[in-house]
Design a protein around this motif. Structure first.
Motif, PDB file in Angstrom:
ATOM      1  N   LEU A  86      46.951  11.494  33.079  1.00  0.00           N
ATOM      2  CA  LEU A  86      45.577  10.862  34.814  1.00  0.00           C
ATOM      3  C   LEU A  86      44.963   8.981  35.023  1.00  0.00           C
ATOM      4  O   LEU A  86      45.053   8.768  33.386  1.00  0.00           O
ATOM      5  N   VAL A  87      45.307   8.115  35.783  1.00  0.00           N
ATOM      6  CA  VAL A  87      45.427   6.868  35.933  1.00  0.00           C
ATOM      7  C   VAL A  87      43.212   7.126  36.519  1.00  0.00           C
ATOM      8  O   VAL A  87      43.322   6.728  37.123  1.00  0.00           O
ATOM      9  N   PRO A  88      42.772   6.579  35.535  1.00  0.00           N
ATOM     10  CA  PRO A  88      41.576   5.864  35.771  1.00  0.00           C
ATOM     11  C   PRO A  88      41.884   4.964  37.224  1.00  0.00           C
ATOM     12  O   PRO A  88      42.743   4.120  37.519  1.00  0.00           O
ATOM     13  N   ALA A  89      40.603   5.151  38.376  1.00  0.00           N
ATOM     14  CA  ALA A  89      40.212   4.343  38.918  1.00  0.00           C
ATOM     15  C   ALA A  89      40.425   2.976  39.044  1.00  0.00           C
ATOM     16  O   ALA A  89      41.112   2.139  39.698  1.00  0.00           O
TER      17      ALA A  89
ATOM     18  N   GLY B 100      29.601  10.108  28.572  1.00  0.00           N
ATOM     19  CA  GLY B 100      30.711   9.918  29.621  1.00  0.00           C
ATOM     20  C   GLY B 100      31.123  10.135  31.035  1.00  0.00           C
ATOM     21  O   GLY B 100      30.632  11.701  30.992  1.00  0.00           O
ATOM     22  N   ALA B 101      32.319   9.714  31.598  1.00  0.00           N
ATOM     23  CA  ALA B 101      32.442   9.971  33.257  1.00  0.00           C
ATOM     24  C   ALA B 101      33.670   8.915  33.204  1.00  0.00           C
ATOM     25  O   ALA B 101      32.887   8.108  33.278  1.00  0.00           O
ATOM     26  N   ILE B 102      34.102   9.105  34.250  1.00  0.00           N
ATOM     27  CA  ILE B 102      35.405   8.648  34.731  1.00  0.00           C
ATOM     28  C   ILE B 102      36.287   9.231  36.115  1.00  0.00           C
ATOM     29  O   ILE B 102      36.125  10.459  36.818  1.00  0.00           O
ATOM     30  N   GLU B 103      36.128   7.864  37.208  1.00  0.00           N
ATOM     31  CA  GLU B 103      36.831   8.452  38.619  1.00  0.00           C
ATOM     32  C   GLU B 103      38.458   8.993  37.811  1.00  0.00           C
ATOM     33  O   GLU B 103      38.929   7.392  37.117  1.00  0.00           O
ATOM     34  N   ILE B 104      39.310   9.801  38.472  1.00  0.00           N
ATOM     35  CA  ILE B 104      40.195   9.603  38.578  1.00  0.00           C
ATOM     36  C   ILE B 104      41.183   9.266  39.491  1.00  0.00           C
ATOM     37  O   ILE B 104      41.051   9.776  40.363  1.00  0.00           O
ATOM     38  N   ALA B 105      42.590   8.038  39.690  1.00  0.00           N
ATOM     39  CA  ALA B 105      42.685   7.713  40.946  1.00  0.00           C
ATOM     40  C   ALA B 105      43.635   8.276  41.456  1.00  0.00           C
ATOM     41  O   ALA B 105      44.163   8.732  42.553  1.00  0.00           O
ATOM     42  N   THR B 106      44.968   8.750  40.429  1.00  0.00           N
ATOM     43  CA  THR B 106      45.510  10.044  40.547  1.00  0.00           C
ATOM     44  C   THR B 106      46.430   9.968  39.342  1.00  0.00           C
ATOM     45  O   THR B 106      45.976   9.761  37.924  1.00  0.00           O
TER      46      THR B 106
END
Length: 238
Positions: free
Chosen positions: A71-74, A54-60
């Protein structure tokens, strides 16, 4: 708690970490983090987490309970389960610009030696609010002065003092609205320059460049009146 890896190495772009907690709001907490959480006017870092499958983008990134960094996901997505080892990767260009602006704002507080009542940082510009009843007479002189400091290529370093040592030296605190965080028994000082050429020394938990020349040229933007005694001074990366 989350070990703040950025505190010892602001240039660390990638690192492993282990998921310790998933928050009710869908945030991810790691045992150690290269992501700086929103605080002191500096935005939280963005980037990416990758793990097996898996992978996930972090927005902030924001502060959580105690010393946690969340860590807040996008966008909504499958999260890595607790105990999963992940690889963290920063949006480095954005972070580095925050570092440049943040360090430049320290120098702005040197060329305008007045109490600071607020501030904020972005990837393009920053601003400080000063307890300044009257506008500066020559904006161009401020710009020349700060760029001269930058051109000196002064080193930036940090050290730690106790709460009691800070209480004995209240002049170190330039900010009127935000006081250095207490409770851990020690407070981080950021110093610009060394020896006889120390330009600035103040408590700060943010990320900074290693030498002032790395900031690059800056320009002074608008100077706005904000209330009876406050002036807001904008600074832009060239």
């Amino acid at each position: 708690m989350t070990l703040p890896l950025f505190r010892d190495d602001a240039y660390l772009r990638d690192a492993v970490g282990t998921v310790t907690t998933l928050t009710e709001e869908g945030g991810i907490v790691l045992d150690q983090s290269i992501f700086y959480p929103t605080s002191g006017g500096q935005p939280g870092d963005s980037g990416r987490l990758i793990w097996d499958g898996g992978a996930i983008e972090i927005a902030t990134s924001v502060k959580g309970d105690g010393d946690q960094i969340v860590l807040v996901p996008a966008e909504p997505s499958a999260l890595p389960p607790e105990g999963t080892q992940v690889t963290q990767t920063l949006n480095w260009e954005r972070r580095h610009r925050h570092m440049r602006v943040h360090t430049a704002l320290h120098l702005l507080s040197v060329v305008i030696p007045l109490p600071v009542t607020g501030g904020s940082i972005s990837a393009e510009k920053g601003r400080l609010d000063f307890d300044m009843p009257d506008a500066p007479s020559a904006k161009e002189e401020l710009e020349v002065a700060i760029n001269q400091l930058i051109s000196m290529n002064l080193p930036i370093s940090d050290s730690w003092i106790t709460d009691a040592e800070l209480d004995a030296n209240p002049g170190l605190v330039k900010t009127m609205s935000v006081q250095p965080p207490r409770g851990s028994g020690r407070i981080r000082l950021v110093q610009i320059g060394e020896g006889a050429n120390v330009a600035d020394l103040q408590p700060c938990g943010g990320t900074h460049v290693a030498r002032t020349l790395e900031i690059g040229q800056v320009r002074i933007g608008k100077i706005e009146k904000k209330g009876k005694q406050n002036r807001r001074v904008y600074l832009h990366l060239a």
